[in-house]
Scaffold this active site. Sequence first.
Site, PDB file in Angstrom:
ATOM      1  N   HIS A 272      -8.579   8.086   2.158  1.00  0.00           N
ATOM      2  CA  HIS A 272      -7.918   9.398   2.218  1.00  0.00           C
ATOM      3  C   HIS A 272      -8.906  10.466   1.809  1.00  0.00           C
ATOM      4  CE1 HIS A 272      -7.290   7.559  -1.701  1.00  0.00           C
ATOM      5  NE2 HIS A 272      -7.371   8.773  -2.217  1.00  0.00           N
TER       6      HIS A 272
ATOM      7  N   HIS B 292      -9.295  14.062   0.026  1.00  0.00           N
ATOM      8  CA  HIS B 292      -8.686  15.088  -0.823  1.00  0.00           C
ATOM      9  C   HIS B 292      -9.146  16.462  -0.345  1.00  0.00           C
ATOM     10  CE1 HIS B 292      -7.498  12.422  -4.295  1.00  0.00           C
ATOM     11  NE2 HIS B 292      -8.426  11.661  -3.767  1.00  0.00           N
TER      12      HIS B 292
ATOM     13  N   CYS C 102       0.578   3.449   3.069  1.00  0.00           N
ATOM     14  CA  CYS C 102       1.220   2.848   4.251  1.00  0.00           C
ATOM     15  C   CYS C 102       2.734   3.029   4.153  1.00  0.00           C
ATOM     16  CB  CYS C 102       0.855   1.378   4.396  1.00  0.00           C
ATOM     17  SG  CYS C 102      -0.791   1.114   5.089  1.00  0.00           S
TER      18      CYS C 102
ATOM     19  N   ASP D 118      -0.783  16.008  -2.956  1.00  0.00           N
ATOM     20  CA  ASP D 118      -1.003  15.015  -4.007  1.00  0.00           C
ATOM     21  C   ASP D 118       0.080  15.163  -5.081  1.00  0.00           C
ATOM     22  OD1 ASP D 118      -3.792  13.316  -4.952  1.00  0.00           O
ATOM     23  OD2 ASP D 118      -2.238  13.689  -6.456  1.00  0.00           O
TER      24      ASP D 118
ATOM     25  N   HIS E 242      -6.559   2.944   0.278  1.00  0.00           N
ATOM     26  CA  HIS E 242      -6.292   3.330   1.676  1.00  0.00           C
ATOM     27  C   HIS E 242      -7.059   4.637   1.838  1.00  0.00           C
ATOM     28  CE1 HIS E 242      -3.186   3.862   5.129  1.00  0.00           C
ATOM     29  NE2 HIS E 242      -4.071   4.856   5.232  1.00  0.00           N
TER      30      HIS E 242
ATOM     31  N   ASN F 252     -12.997   9.605  -2.643  1.00  0.00           N
ATOM     32  CA  ASN F 252     -13.358   8.663  -3.699  1.00  0.00           C
ATOM     33  C   ASN F 252     -13.484   7.269  -3.101  1.00  0.00           C
ATOM     34  OD1 ASN F 252     -13.282  10.634  -5.744  1.00  0.00           O
ATOM     35  ND2 ASN F 252     -11.071  10.427  -5.938  1.00  0.00           N
TER      36      ASN F 252
ATOM     37  N   HIS G 219      -4.712   1.573   8.192  1.00  0.00           N
ATOM     38  CA  HIS G 219      -5.075   1.152   6.831  1.00  0.00           C
ATOM     39  C   HIS G 219      -6.482   0.578   6.766  1.00  0.00           C
ATOM     40  CE1 HIS G 219      -4.435  -0.445   2.741  1.00  0.00           C
ATOM     41  NE2 HIS G 219      -5.330  -1.318   3.160  1.00  0.00           N
TER      42      HIS G 219
ATOM     43  N   THR H 215      -8.130   5.131  -6.639  1.00  0.00           N
ATOM     44  CA  THR H 215      -6.976   4.419  -7.210  1.00  0.00           C
ATOM     45  C   THR H 215      -6.054   3.880  -6.117  1.00  0.00           C
ATOM     46  OG1 THR H 215      -5.764   6.502  -7.418  1.00  0.00           O
ATOM     47  CG2 THR H 215      -6.991   5.750  -9.350  1.00  0.00           C
TER      48      THR H 215
ATOM     49  N   CYS I   8       0.872  -1.180   0.000  1.00  0.00           N
ATOM     50  CA  CYS I   8       0.000   0.000   0.000  1.00  0.00           C
ATOM     51  C   CYS I   8       0.908   1.229   0.000  1.00  0.00           C
ATOM     52  CB  CYS I   8      -0.918   0.007   1.223  1.00  0.00           C
ATOM     53  SG  CYS I   8      -1.793   1.575   1.413  1.00  0.00           S
TER      54      CYS I   8
HETATM   55  P1  5GP Z   1      -7.812   8.371  -5.289  1.00  0.00           P
HETATM   56  O1  5GP Z   1      -7.874   8.347  -6.788  1.00  0.00           O
HETATM   57  O2  5GP Z   1      -7.553   6.986  -4.740  1.00  0.00           O
HETATM   58  O3  5GP Z   1      -8.962   9.058  -4.643  1.00  0.00           O
HETATM   59  O4  5GP Z   1      -6.568   9.279  -4.929  1.00  0.00           O
HETATM   60  C1  5GP Z   1      -5.276   8.813  -4.884  1.00  0.00           C
HETATM   61  C2  5GP Z   1      -4.411  10.018  -5.061  1.00  0.00           C
HETATM   62  O5  5GP Z   1      -3.113   9.711  -4.612  1.00  0.00           O
HETATM   63  C3  5GP Z   1      -4.290  10.466  -6.519  1.00  0.00           C
HETATM   64  O6  5GP Z   1      -4.794  11.799  -6.639  1.00  0.00           O
HETATM   65  C4  5GP Z   1      -2.792  10.374  -6.799  1.00  0.00           C
HETATM   66  O7  5GP Z   1      -2.313  11.439  -7.585  1.00  0.00           O
HETATM   67  C5  5GP Z   1      -2.196  10.377  -5.409  1.00  0.00           C
HETATM   68  N1  5GP Z   1      -0.962   9.624  -5.298  1.00  0.00           N
HETATM   69  C6  5GP Z   1      -0.717   8.387  -5.789  1.00  0.00           C
HETATM   70  N2  5GP Z   1       0.535   8.004  -5.473  1.00  0.00           N
HETATM   71  C7  5GP Z   1       1.083   9.010  -4.765  1.00  0.00           C
HETATM   72  C8  5GP Z   1       2.368   9.204  -4.160  1.00  0.00           C
HETATM   73  O8  5GP Z   1       3.260   8.353  -4.209  1.00  0.00           O
HETATM   74  N3  5GP Z   1       2.574  10.377  -3.502  1.00  0.00           N
HETATM   75  C9  5GP Z   1       1.611  11.342  -3.415  1.00  0.00           C
HETATM   76  N4  5GP Z   1       1.930  12.454  -2.755  1.00  0.00           N
HETATM   77  N5  5GP Z   1       0.393  11.198  -3.974  1.00  0.00           N
HETATM   78  C10 5GP Z   1       0.129  10.049  -4.643  1.00  0.00           C
HETATM   79 ZN    ZN Z   2      -2.427   1.508   3.539  1.00  0.00          ZN
END
Ligand code: 5GP
Ligand code: ZN
Length: 110
Positions: free
Chosen positions: A99, A101, A7, A30, A97, A86, A46, A94, A4
């Site tokens: 989170h 935004h 994590c 992000d 875990h 999301n 997690h 994506t 993850c």
């Molecule tokens: P989700 O699409 O799951 O709601 O958001 C995941 C977010 O994590 C995406 O906006 C993506 O750009 C961000 N993200 C993915 N990998 C990393 C990373 O390694 N570091 C940071 N800072 N953000 C990440």
């Molecule tokens: Zn995690």
Amino acid sequence: MENCIFCKIIAGDIPSPRYYEDDKIIIIKDIQPQAKLHYLCIPKTHFALLSEMDEEKLEIVKYCFKTIPTLEEKLGLQDGYRVIINQGVNGGQTVPHLHIHLLGGEKLDA
Ligand code: 5GP
Ligand code: ZN
């Protein structure tokens, strides 16, 4: 949780500047910002989905929403921001875990 990415960031295995951290959450930027300011508030525990919430996880989510407003000035979000969580495939999640935004730093499209 193995494999993850969040994590790994929490553990410090992947470096990522922390704009806030305490024993329960971190806030990072992000990597692919969708607004001038785009933060992710990530619980240190997690779990992927709101539907997995038990009382303990509910406390964590509550804690996130209690803490975020106290950081608005520190994060540059004092003029307003958008909160997005999301969920799952259709929600475009994506990283599995949970989170939150936080998008701001400019006037966002409705
Ligand atoms: P989700 O699409 O799951 O709601 O958001 C995941 C977010 O994590 C995406 O906006 C993506 O750009 C961000 N993200 C993915 N990998 C990393 C990373 O390694 N570091 C940071 N800072 N953000 C990440
Ligand atoms: Zn995690």
